[in-house]
Design an enzyme around this catalytic site. Structure first.
Site, PDB file in Angstrom:
ATOM      1  N   ARG A  62      -1.650  -6.463  -3.824  1.00 44.39           N
ATOM      2  CA  ARG A  62      -1.191  -5.232  -2.964  1.00 44.39           C
ATOM      3  C   ARG A  62      -0.511  -4.017  -3.741  1.00 44.39           C
ATOM      4  O   ARG A  62      -0.240  -3.031  -3.222  1.00 44.39           O
ATOM      5  CB  ARG A  62      -0.427  -5.796  -1.892  1.00 44.39           C
ATOM      6  CG  ARG A  62      -1.063  -6.584  -0.826  1.00 44.39           C
ATOM      7  CD  ARG A  62      -0.154  -7.230   0.361  1.00 44.39           C
ATOM      8  NE  ARG A  62       0.734  -8.041  -0.258  1.00 44.39           N
ATOM      9  CZ  ARG A  62       1.784  -8.528   0.256  1.00 44.39           C
ATOM     10  NH1 ARG A  62       1.904  -8.154   1.511  1.00 44.39           N
ATOM     11  NH2 ARG A  62       2.529  -9.282  -0.151  1.00 44.39           N
ATOM     12  N   CYS A  63      -0.168  -4.571  -5.040  1.00 42.75           N
ATOM     13  CA  CYS A  63       0.509  -3.511  -5.661  1.00 42.75           C
ATOM     14  C   CYS A  63      -0.423  -2.710  -6.678  1.00 42.75           C
ATOM     15  O   CYS A  63      -1.171  -3.321  -7.477  1.00 42.75           O
ATOM     16  CB  CYS A  63       1.525  -4.306  -6.793  1.00 42.75           C
ATOM     17  SG  CYS A  63       1.975  -3.357  -8.138  1.00 42.75           S
ATOM     18  N   SER A  64      -0.393  -1.367  -6.801  1.00 40.90           N
ATOM     19  CA  SER A  64      -1.310  -0.664  -7.316  1.00 40.90           C
ATOM     20  C   SER A  64      -1.305  -0.796  -8.911  1.00 40.90           C
ATOM     21  O   SER A  64      -2.297  -0.772  -9.610  1.00 40.90           O
ATOM     22  CB  SER A  64      -1.097   0.696  -6.942  1.00 40.90           C
ATOM     23  OG  SER A  64       0.012   1.411  -7.427  1.00 40.90           O
TER      24      SER A  64
END
Length: 113
Positions: A9-11
């Site tokens: 979920r972390c770019s």
């Protein structure tokens, strides 16, 4: 083998993984939120990062601000907190051999490939 402690979920974590997948090395992806590192694994990671437990804490997380920001914990206590609350671990952490870096910015991983 390269290992990435990853949060999909972390770019920045996704960008770092993309860089790694373009290398010629095999990549071991560990979703550290569902498979958090043990205290021993964290000690090993920190030694490779040449950092202390407080250096890899995500201080912007609500949990940190609400519960831990005003606490004065020992390194061992922080290790326990991080294993029990992996959301507080900075991401991504990439390990290659006896070296590790935090992939912020993602290009940091190029220093250990």
């Amino acid at each position: 083998m390269i290992t990435i402690y990853h949060n999909n979920r972390c770019s920045k974590s996704r960008e770092t993984l993309a860089l790694l997948e373009n290398s010629t090395q095999p990549v071991n992806v560990i979703n550290y939120l569902t498979s958090p590192p043990t205290v021993a694994e964290l000690r090993d990671l920190l030694a490779k990062l040449q950092l202390g437990p407080e250096d890899i804490i995500r201080k912007g997380e609500a949990l940190y601000k609400e519960v831990y920001a005003t606490q004065h914990l020992t390194a061992d206590e922080w290790l326990q907190v991080l294993t029990q609350n992996p959301v507080l671990i900075e991401r991504p952490i990439v390990v290659h051999g006896d070296k590790a870096v935090i992939g912020r910015p993602p290009q940091n991983v190029l220093t250990i490939l």
